[in-house]
Design an enzyme around this catalytic site. Structure first.
Site, PDB file in Angstrom:
ATOM      1  N   THR A  28       0.841  -1.195   0.000  1.00 53.88           N
ATOM      2  CA  THR A  28       0.000   0.000   0.000  1.00 53.88           C
ATOM      3  C   THR A  28       0.876   1.245   0.000  1.00 53.88           C
ATOM      4  O   THR A  28       2.027   1.217   0.416  1.00 53.88           O
ATOM      5  CB  THR A  28      -0.918  -0.014   1.246  1.00 53.88           C
ATOM      6  N   THR A  30      -3.553   0.759  -3.217  1.00 57.09           N
ATOM      7  CA  THR A  30      -2.985  -0.515  -2.790  1.00 57.09           C
ATOM      8  C   THR A  30      -3.107  -1.594  -3.859  1.00 57.09           C
ATOM      9  O   THR A  30      -3.995  -1.532  -4.712  1.00 57.09           O
ATOM     10  CB  THR A  30      -3.692  -1.021  -1.513  1.00 57.09           C
ATOM     11  N   GLU A  53      -2.569  -4.643  -2.184  1.00 58.80           N
ATOM     12  CA  GLU A  53      -2.792  -5.490  -1.010  1.00 58.80           C
ATOM     13  C   GLU A  53      -1.494  -6.051  -0.445  1.00 58.80           C
ATOM     14  O   GLU A  53      -0.998  -5.529   0.523  1.00 58.80           O
ATOM     15  CB  GLU A  53      -3.806  -6.595  -1.296  1.00 58.80           C
ATOM     16  N   SER A  82     -11.238  -2.796   4.187  1.00 59.58           N
ATOM     17  CA  SER A  82      -9.903  -2.206   4.120  1.00 59.58           C
ATOM     18  C   SER A  82      -9.628  -1.367   5.361  1.00 59.58           C
ATOM     19  O   SER A  82     -10.545  -0.840   5.997  1.00 59.58           O
ATOM     20  CB  SER A  82      -9.785  -1.312   2.876  1.00 59.58           C
TER      21      SER A  82
END
Length: 591
Positions: free
Chosen positions: A405, A423, A425, A469
């Site tokens: 990110t 992002t 991830e 998130s």
């Protein structure tokens, strides 16, 4: 060609690998000098009226945003150009193959808005996607690499919406800095090299990634110039034909093929999945904290509700009087943190699929009740989720790691402010590469086990759903109603606390954004409460015995970026733990 550098230990510290006289450090020293000059001239409104600021995790992206501002672009224009450059120069962290959240203050209307560009589960994604033949969840590391973890990317549709709402320069102008770097090449940084070395074994199954970032069969050493013609070609196509060039046609096929033909965990994302993706124009989530108004992103982000929940609990104590060196301050933060995270685990998810009691989680009376569970003199026996107004019965979700990110901010000469977290991830996302960019592994942000007890979790995977998130892009308004701070971070689930301690540092303890970012990071884990393993963190940990528990110093690196208004002058701040920079542009063209 430079000699390879030795990779540092695992964790976010590798993004902080730098040399005393690196370009990033020189840029940071220059920026500090410029900031000091700006602060000394804070009474000159003529300077403020012609000032722009950018801050990112990579100096090349920071400069791309500054140039867009210099050419007369808005903060939205600059943010989108920086997102495209970060795809190229910080490929381990974010990019067009992933998604993001944008929080934006529009100076003309004096309104704040947000865009949800979070990745979406394809039609093939069912709740049991990550269960093994035995019906139990597969290991997190087992399901990340390859096509099974890839969600439909959202950043290019987010970019389209941001430009239509708040852009000023021509669409094609936003692509030029990234195209130029992709054509001419960019140098491999110590941070990127370190990650390439760590993923050397994984990439035995990912030839497209190796073809781009390896030299002579090994990770490209620090200083190696990497060119990315496939990415340049794609950007030229999107610049000429618009976002459909990403979501349909040849690029859509490249994404689908990469997912379906992966050597590990092949899966299906169809042309229909990609063509159907839409970014969402969402209202910001806002509340008050003392004399300030704080705003952030709503679900599927848990950032605003969790950060603001912590602030709402500690609001009952005089954090300013206690100060940053008082162990009581950090004790109260740690207690509120664990209570607010408990609510996060139980109630947060994609509000298009589950009822999220956002107003109830931010209700002042409710937060006062939660505050009542905190003793100023000792640790709580447990940290249960509460029952906020409007909440439905819910089964808590499970823990979800996240690392790949980045965050960036921009302020333009007209006072527009962009705060965006982006992002893919995990580091390098799914490790799949299509047309020179990495595809995310965002589907592993859903619960691997979709059922807890006998009930489905709020963050279980479903077709068309966006995963929960921790990204927390935030904008703060002062008592005068003007923006005083924009901030956000990388760091997975820790993002929430990186942002919270920075807000407390600025709003309660009167620190500059730069000094607040440098405060020790705080989190929790199986060992109990965790604090950053630096001199300040160790000093605080040494004082915690009277509270009946210990703070455990550990590696809690971060990548915070911010912009702060002092008087009438804006200046930027970047996390000293990494190579990020900020830049001031004082003389963009007049409208």
């Amino acid at each position: 060609m430079a000699s390879p550098a030795s990779p540092m230990r695992s964790g976010w510290a590798i993004d902080g690998l730098r040399h005393p006289f690196s370009h990033a450090n020189v840029a940071r020293m220059i920026n500090r000098a410029l900031t000091a000059l700006a602060l000394s001239l804070a009474t000159l409104p003529s300077l403020a009226a012609a000032q722009g600021v950018t801050s990112t995790a990579d100096p090349r992206a920071t400069e791309a945003g500054r140039q867009i501002l210099h050419d007369g672009g808005t903060a939205a224009d600059a943010a989108m150009a920086m997102m495209l450059v970060l795809t190229l120069v910080e490929p381990q962290s974010s990019g067009v193959g992933g998604g993001g959240f944008l929080v934006y203050h529009d100076a003309k209307s004096d309104q704040i808005g947000t865009i949800n560009g979070r990745e979406m589960a394809p039609a093939s994604a069912k709740p049991e996607r990550f269960l093994g033949a035995d019906g139990k969840p597969r290991g997190y590391g087992d399901v990340i690499p390859g096509g099974l973890s890839v969600g439909v990317p959202g950043n290019v549709r987010l970019m389209e919406m941001a430009h239509k709402k708040w852009g000023k320069l021509e669409w094609k102008a936003l692509f030029q800095p990234a195209i130029k770097l992709a054509d001419e090449g960019f140098q491999v940084t110590p941070a990127l090299y370190g990650w390439l070395v760590r993923y050397e074994d994984t990439w035995k199954d990912f030839p497209a990634a190796r073809a781009l970032y390896y030299v002579g069969g090994k990770p490209a050493p620090v200083g190696t110039v990497i060119k990315n013609p496939a990415y340049a070609k794609l950007l030229r196509d999107i610049a000429a034909r618009g976002p459909d060039a990403f979501y349909t046609g040849a690029n859509a096929k490249a994404i689908s093929d990469a997912v379906a033909k992966s050597a590990r965990n092949p899966a299906t994302i169809t042309a229909k999945d990609l063509a159907a993706y839409k970014a969402q124009d969402k209202p910001a989530v806002c509340t008050t904290y003392r004399v300030y108004k704080v705003c952030g992103m709503g679900p599927p982000s848990s950032g605003a509700t969790t950060v603001f929940g912590i602030l709402g609990m500690i609001e009952g104590w005089d954090m300013k009087a206690m100060g940053k060196d008082n162990p009581m301050s950090w004790h109260l933060l740690s207690e509120a943190m664990q209570l607010s995270y408990a609510d996060r685990e139980k109630y947060l998810g994609d509000s298009d699929f589950v009822d999220v009691p956002v107003a109830g989680l931010l209700d002042k009376t409710y937060l006062s009740e939660r505050r009542g569970l905190i003793s100023p003199f000792g640790r709580a026996a447990a940290y249960p989720a509460g029952n906020p107004p409007g909440a439905q019965p819910r089964t808590p979700s499970g823990p979800v790691p996240e690392q790949g990110t980045t965050h960036f901010v921009a302020v333009d000469k007209d006072g527009n402010v962009a705060s965006m977290t982006s992002t893919i991830e995990s580091i390098f996302g799914s490790n799949l590469n299509a047309n020179g960019f990495f595809l995310n592994n965002e589907l592993t942000d859903f619960d691997l086990n979709p059922v807890r007890g006998d009930a489905p979790t709020a963050n279980r995977m479903q077709p068309g759903k966006r995963p929960l998130s921790s990204m927390s892009p935030t904008i703060v308004y002062g008592p005068d109603g003007k923006v005083v701070l924009a901030v956000g971070s990388a760091g997975g689930k820790r993002i929430i606390m990186h942002v919270t301690k920075t807000l407390v540092g600025v709003l309660d303890w009167g620190l500059s954004a730069e000094d607040a970012i440098a405060l020790p990071n705080l989190f929790y884990g199986q060992q109990g409460v965790l604090i950053e393993n630096d001199a300040a963190g160790k000093a605080i940990a040494d004082k915690m015995a009277p509270f009946g528990y210990s703070f455990v110093p550990t590696d809690l690196g971060s990548k915070l970026n911010a912009a702060q208004r002092v008087g009438e002058v804006w200046h930027g701040a970047a996390d000293p733990r990494g190579p990020g920079t900020s830049s001031v542009d004082d003389a963009p063209p007049q409208s």
